[in-house]
Design a protein around this motif. Structure first.
Motif, short mmCIF file in Angstrom:
data_model
loop_
_atom_site.label_atom_id
_atom_site.label_comp_id
_atom_site.label_asym_id
_atom_site.label_seq_id
_atom_site.Cartn_x
_atom_site.Cartn_y
_atom_site.Cartn_z
N PRO B 48 0.75 -1.20 -0.08
CA PRO B 48 0.16 -0.05 0.01
C PRO B 48 0.80 1.16 -0.07
O PRO B 48 1.93 1.32 0.45
N VAL B 49 0.29 2.15 -0.61
CA VAL B 49 1.05 3.44 -0.77
C VAL B 49 0.74 4.39 0.28
O VAL B 49 -0.42 4.40 0.60
N LYS B 50 1.75 5.15 1.05
CA LYS B 50 1.18 6.05 2.02
C LYS B 50 1.81 7.33 1.69
O LYS B 50 2.77 7.49 1.03
N HIS B 51 0.67 8.29 2.02
CA HIS B 51 1.27 9.48 1.68
C HIS B 51 0.60 10.57 2.67
O HIS B 51 -0.41 10.12 3.44
N LYS B 52 1.21 11.81 2.53
CA LYS B 52 0.67 12.91 3.58
C LYS B 52 0.06 14.10 2.92
O LYS B 52 -0.02 15.29 3.30
N LEU B 53 -0.27 13.79 1.69
CA LEU B 53 -0.91 15.30 1.05
C LEU B 53 -1.87 15.80 1.33
O LEU B 53 -1.84 17.05 1.25
N PHE B 54 -2.84 15.30 2.27
CA PHE B 54 -3.98 15.81 2.84
C PHE B 54 -3.33 16.99 3.95
O PHE B 54 -4.09 17.90 4.12
N VAL B 55 -2.25 16.71 4.27
CA VAL B 55 -1.77 17.61 5.52
C VAL B 55 -1.45 18.91 4.87
O VAL B 55 -1.70 20.14 5.54
N PRO B 57 -2.59 20.94 2.14
CA PRO B 57 -3.75 21.89 1.90
C PRO B 57 -4.41 22.33 3.54
O PRO B 57 -4.71 23.68 3.39
N LEU B 58 -4.13 21.49 4.50
CA LEU B 58 -4.81 21.88 5.75
C LEU B 58 -3.86 22.82 6.20
O LEU B 58 -4.25 24.00 6.81
N ILE B 59 -2.63 22.64 6.19
CA ILE B 59 -1.76 23.71 6.73
C ILE B 59 -1.88 25.00 6.09
O ILE B 59 -1.71 26.22 6.64
N GLY B 60 -1.58 24.78 4.67
CA GLY B 60 -2.12 26.22 3.79
C GLY B 60 -3.22 26.61 4.31
O GLY B 60 -3.21 28.15 4.40
N ALA B 61 -4.41 26.07 4.42
CA ALA B 61 -5.70 26.68 4.82
C ALA B 61 -5.48 27.52 6.15
O ALA B 61 -5.99 28.61 6.32
N VAL B 62 -5.03 26.65 7.01
CA VAL B 62 -4.82 27.42 8.45
C VAL B 62 -4.05 28.78 8.21
O VAL B 62 -4.10 29.78 8.82
N CYS B 63 -2.62 28.62 7.69
CA CYS B 63 -2.03 29.87 7.33
C CYS B 63 -2.89 31.01 6.58
O CYS B 63 -2.72 32.04 6.90
N LEU B 108 -1.90 27.09 -2.72
CA LEU B 108 -0.56 27.02 -2.79
C LEU B 108 0.24 25.98 -2.13
O LEU B 108 1.22 25.38 -2.66
N PHE B 109 -0.31 25.38 -0.82
CA PHE B 109 0.49 24.39 -0.39
C PHE B 109 0.02 23.13 -0.91
O PHE B 109 0.86 22.03 -1.00
N THR B 110 -1.16 23.01 -1.67
CA THR B 110 -1.59 21.94 -2.40
C THR B 110 -0.65 21.54 -3.54
O THR B 110 0.01 20.51 -3.64
N ILE B 111 -0.18 22.59 -4.13
CA ILE B 111 0.84 22.55 -5.18
C ILE B 111 2.20 22.16 -4.70
O ILE B 111 2.69 21.11 -5.12
N ILE B 112 2.73 22.74 -3.69
CA ILE B 112 3.92 22.43 -3.12
C ILE B 112 3.77 20.83 -2.61
O ILE B 112 4.76 19.81 -2.73
N GLY B 113 2.71 20.63 -2.02
CA GLY B 113 2.51 19.13 -1.60
C GLY B 113 2.57 18.19 -2.67
O GLY B 113 3.18 16.87 -2.62
N VAL B 114 1.93 18.25 -3.81
CA VAL B 114 1.79 17.36 -5.00
C VAL B 114 3.11 17.19 -5.31
O VAL B 114 3.62 16.19 -5.63
#
Lengths: 475, 171
Positions: B48-55, B57-63, B108-114
């Motif tokens: 299984p592939v593990k990733h933390k992409l969801f984190v 946009p969450l950080i970006g949204a909070v910022c 912004l953080f989603t782009i960085i995350g991807v």
């Protein structure tokens, strides 16, 4: 191909499902072939659209000669931006909804719907001159605050925030197309002949190899960007409709209007997607990829959204109609019963009456031509509706902005289009279609990776004497 | 000693699944599957592939949310003028900018995350074959030179159409 035709209409009028019956290699060759090479008919249409765009630029130059002191002459320009926002920029919403609801029927139309997002470039260019005619928030009812000390609040309001919202929409629309098409750009990279085009595919596919992790990231990123696009679309509609329509008409207090504007966008998005799918199927060479199912499903969604069109309009209207204050009377006269009455009645017929009476009939909804005819009606109706709303709003002079109500003496007359306005309208539509067509020359208009996924996950399964489509849903 | 990669190409899914099974039998659990379209997770028995992409946009949204709130509240505090009889810190107008700020931060953080999570962009393609975008399946194993022979044998046993190695691919 033979199987596809057999499934289009079953015996005894029963619907038989269609599925794509090709090999992955055929999908790659056909879709990339359609992307790399275009026929003379394509270039003829593209040339006409480009000519219209040039005419639009000429119209714009003529219009700038009138200056920006009064908004009236810019009414058609503002209306066209409103029209593009509620059609071309709304079309990616169809893709977003298909993705979020994991609707497998929508996969063949997703890319085409997203590609309309490139019209964001034109919208971005069109909002710049409109910022010059947008007055300060002082003396008019806006979503922004203004007083003697704060010349516009929040800082930069309204201009900076209108601009930010459009930049956000442009960035997200391009991001949505790009993220979705990275696997297809990699496919194009692998098959394009050496040259500049291949170099661009190489750069934009970011070294995509199709590993399990990349596919997982891709799916997640696509969902995230889709949600963000939806959020920003609502915001842009809110800002544009309230700042460039409502706030220009004294006494127009309708809290549901920005929502109406957005829901109109959803209806027009479906309509534009249907028309695009029809064109791709009929003249684009994608008959084996687009079936009755896509038109039928979109038609089913179009019916409630056409009812919503009436419901949202009526919700705003009835409050003002019962209010009967001088301000509300003035708004009703300007928008519905006065100079723009005929155009309003026409848009009600095209956006609500005709779609309702056509789409409630199964045989029309369950066809390719039926939903397409309704979609054209809606696109024309929305065009007239934007003309009505923005022309009426723009025609109120600056001097009357601070008044509490429009009176018969201050009621602006109907703003008939001049030569420059006609050029601007042609240019906006032509420019949008031209941008879309050019985008299809680089990004495959049919989603290759999703077509291949459909080959893997969809089967026609016999159940007794019926033929059913079985779909494997990974999630 | 540097690791070596090999890529086994399979012309159809069924033989690719056999290849994946053979690799696991040979002790290679951590292989990479290269495909031209997404397959259901676990279709080849891969990890299984593990990733933390969801984190991200969450950080970006909070910022973005924080910046939006600070910007709006700060300016109101700096110029405390009562407008329309509303409180100095009134939420409805703050919500407009905060909404946009939240979204811009998330974007912004989603782009960085991807980009970060996909380990893209890659300036050069690794072990790869263009037939993957034509429907072939690639099974890639990276291991030490001593063990890579067993992986190659497993792929041969599964009747891989072709086996490429990083040494040969680079040559």
């Amino acid at each position: 191909m033979r199987q596809t035709q057999q499934h289009t209409n079953g015996h005894n009028g029963h619907h038989r499902p269609d599925i794509l019956t090709k090999t992955p290699q055929q999908v790659t060759e056909e879709v990339l072939g359609g992307t790399f090479r275009a026929g003379s008919r394509f270039w003829l249409v593209a040339g006409v659209m480009f000519a219209l765009l040039v005419l639009g630029v000429i119209g714009f130059v003529i219009r700038t000669g009138d200056g920006t002191a009064e908004r009236g002459p810019w009414g058609y320009f503002g209306a066209m931006l409103g029209y593009l926002l509620t059609t071309a920029m709304a079309a990616p919403i169809v893709a977003v909804l298909v993705r979020l609801t994991k609707a497998h029927w929508g996969k063949p139309i997703v890319r085409a719907a997203q590609l309309w997002g490139v019209v964001g470039i034109l919208c971005m260019l069109m909002i710049i001159p409109l910022l010059f005619i947008l007055p300060s928030a002082s003396g008019r009812n806006t979503i922004w605050f203004y007083d003697a000390i704060r010349t516009g609040w929040p800082p930069g309001a309204p201009h900076a925030w209108v601009l930010v919202s459009f930049i956000g929409l442009l960035v997200l629309s391009i991001l949505l197309v790009w993220v979705d098409s990275i696997p297809d750009l990699a496919t194009a990279r692998d098959h394009a002949p050496a040259g500049a085009r291949k170099g661009w595919y190489d750069r934009l596919s970011l070294g995509w190899e199709g590993t399990t992790k990349q596919w997982r990231m891709h799916r997640t990123a696509l969902l995230l960007v889709s949600v963000l696009y939806l959020m920003n679309f609502v915001y842009v509609n809110f800002v544009y409709s309230s700042d460039f329509a409502q706030s220009f008409v004294p006494g127009w207090k309708d809290s549901i209007f920005p929502a109406t504007h957005t829901v109109n966008g959803f209806q027009s998005a479906l309509a534009l997607t249907i028309v695009t799918a029809f064109v791709l199927r009929t003249w684009g060479g994608y008959k084996d990829y687009l079936f009755t199912e896509q038109f039928w499903a979109l038609g089913k969604l179009l019916l409630p959204l056409s009812v919503f069109w009436f419901y949202f309009w009526f919700s705003g209207f009835i409050t003002q109609w019962y209010g009967r204050s001088p301000a509300e009377h003035g708004v009703l006269t300007l928008l519905y019963f006065g100079p723009y009455r005929n155009i309003f009645v026409t848009s009600v017929i095209l956006n609500f009456v005709l779609p309702l009476f056509l789409l409630i009939q199964n045989w029309i909804r369950r066809s390719i031509l039926g939903p397409t005819v309704v979609a054209v009606s809606i696109l024309v109706g929305t065009f007239l509706d934007r003309i009505r709303l923005y022309n009426a709003a723009f025609s109120v002079p600056n001097a009357d902005l601070s008044h509490h109500a429009l009176t018969p003496e201050t009621m602006p007359p109907v703003n008939f289009p001049g030569g420059a306005d006609v050029l601007i309208m042609l240019g906006a539509v032509g420019g949008a279609v031209f941008l879309f067509m050019m985008a299809t020359r680089f990004v495959p208009v049919m989603n290759i990776w999703e077509a291949k996924e459909a080959l893997l996950l969809q089967r026609i399964v016999p159940v007794l004497k019926a033929q059913l489509k079985a779909i494997g849903k990974p999630e | 000693m540097a690791d070596t990669s090999i890529l086994g190409l399979f012309s159809n899914v069924d033989t690719a699944v056999v290849g994946a099974d053979k690799l696991k039998e040979a002790g290679f659990e951590d292989f990479e599957v290269l495909t031209g379209s997404p397959y259901p997770e676990g279709a080849f028995g891969e990890k299984p592939v593990k990733h933390k992409l969801f984190v991200f946009p969450l950080i970006g949204a909070v910022c973005g949310f924080t910046v939006g709130m600070l910007l709006t509240a700060g300016t109101q505090m700096a110029y405390p003028m009562v407008t329309g009889g509303k409180p100095i810190l009134s939420l409805p107008p703050m919500a407009i900018i905060t909404y946009e700020g939240t979204m811009l931060g998330a974007v912004l953080f989603t782009i960085i995350g991807v980009i970060f999570e996909s380990r893209l962009p890659r300036p050069r393609l690794g072990l790869y074959d263009r037939r993957i975008t034509e429907g072939f399946i690639g099974l890639m194993v990276t291991s030490s030179e001593q063990r890579i022979g067993r992986a190659e044998q497993a792929l041969k046993d599964a009747k891989a159409t072709e086996i490429k190695s990083s040494a040969r691919a680079g040559a």
